[in-house]
Design a protein around this motif. Structure first.
Motif, short mmCIF file in Angstrom:
data_model
loop_
_atom_site.label_atom_id
_atom_site.label_comp_id
_atom_site.label_asym_id
_atom_site.label_seq_id
_atom_site.Cartn_x
_atom_site.Cartn_y
_atom_site.Cartn_z
N THR A 1 0.89 -1.36 -0.32
CA THR A 1 0.19 0.07 -0.24
C THR A 1 0.77 1.31 0.08
O THR A 1 1.89 1.45 0.39
N ALA A 2 0.32 2.20 -0.45
CA ALA A 2 1.01 3.29 -0.49
C ALA A 2 1.10 3.85 1.10
O ALA A 2 2.50 4.76 1.06
N GLU A 3 0.47 3.46 1.92
CA GLU A 3 1.10 3.79 3.42
C GLU A 3 1.91 3.16 3.82
O GLU A 3 3.42 3.99 4.48
N GLU A 4 2.01 1.96 3.14
CA GLU A 4 3.51 0.86 4.13
C GLU A 4 4.18 1.32 3.51
O GLU A 4 5.46 0.92 3.70
N LEU A 5 4.58 2.30 2.55
CA LEU A 5 5.96 2.28 1.16
C LEU A 5 6.20 4.04 2.03
O LEU A 5 6.92 4.70 1.51
N ARG A 6 5.45 4.45 2.34
CA ARG A 6 5.07 6.03 2.73
C ARG A 6 4.97 7.18 2.01
O ARG A 6 5.62 8.14 1.60
N LEU A 7 4.28 6.50 0.96
CA LEU A 7 4.30 7.68 -0.37
C LEU A 7 3.36 8.32 -0.19
O LEU A 7 2.72 9.94 -0.35
#
Length: 236
Positions: A228-234
């Motif tokens: 997810t974008a959250e996991e990759l800090r996007l």
């Protein structure tokens, strides 16, 4: 989907005006063991007495062993972090942002130990697979290839998660990435003709292309709900 021509064209484009900072980052990654670098040890002995030859050989062996230890320590305590920071630099460079401050990214994020554990675990796994057989070792090298990029995005990503996510993202991509690497052989051979120094000037092109590759694989992973974008800090 991605293809070699597009990745290389984009890499050349982003290096315009940013080549020398990129060169410095690639050079630091290279000398601390984070890229396709290799060293060779060669020695020769003269025709003097056996005792002298034995003494010279022992001194050479000692210096060689000392050099190996220094290189290992350099890789463990400096190379890991420069590689992750360097990958962060090239990821940001894909968007035209050239900031050498990313070399110290891991330290600024306070994630020193987590990055060390993840990169060290990756190294151990690669060594064990390679000791099993060379071919499995090569396959796993490509499977774990994205670990430093994932840590560059999120330095707090757990070691096991970083390795597993890299494997998931590289599924069905390893052969294509291998062919991408092969496509650089001509450049590296040409660089090697200039006393090997020319290889250093090809490295930024190679690293920038690999960053473009990561961006494509990241997009695919997000679309397939592998991360997810959250996991990759996007989103930050």
């Amino acid at each position: 989907m991605w293809n070699r021509a597009d990745l290389k064209a984009k890499a050349k484009s982003i290096l315009k005006g940013n080549y020398w900072p990129a060169f410095l980052v690639s050079f630091l990654i290279l000398i601390t063991g984070g890229s396709h670098n290799r060293g060779e040890f060669q020695s020769s002995s003269g025709s003097s007495g056996g005792g002298a030859i034995l003494n010279i050989d022992f001194e050479i062996f000692f210096l060689f062993a000392l050099g190996v230890v220094v290189l290992i320590l350099l890789r463990l305590f400096i190379g890991y972090f420069l590689e992750v920071g360097g990958r962060k630099y090239f990821i940001e460079l894909t968007e035209g942002k050239s900031n050498l401050g990313y070399l110290g990214y891991v330290f600024k994020q306070g994630s020193y130990m987590n990055v060390f554990k993840a990169m060290f675990m990756r190294t151990i796994y690669l060594i064990l697979w390679t000791l099993l057989l060379i071919i499995p070792g090569i396959i796993k090298y490509y499977a774990y290839r994205l670990v430093p990029y994932l840590l560059a995005e999120n330095p707090e990503l757990g070691p096991k998660r970083a390795i597993q996510l890299s494997q998931d993202m590289m599924k069905d991509e390893k052969l294509k990435v291998f062919v991408l690497d092969i496509s650089f052989i001509g450049w590296f051979i040409l660089g090697a003709l200039f006393l090997g120094i020319g290889v250093l000037f090809v490295q930024p092109y190679y690293d920038a292309t690999n960053a473009e590759l990561y961006i494509k694989l990241r997009e695919k992973a997000l679309e397939n709900n592998l991360t997810t974008a959250e996991e990759l800090r996007l989103s930050s």
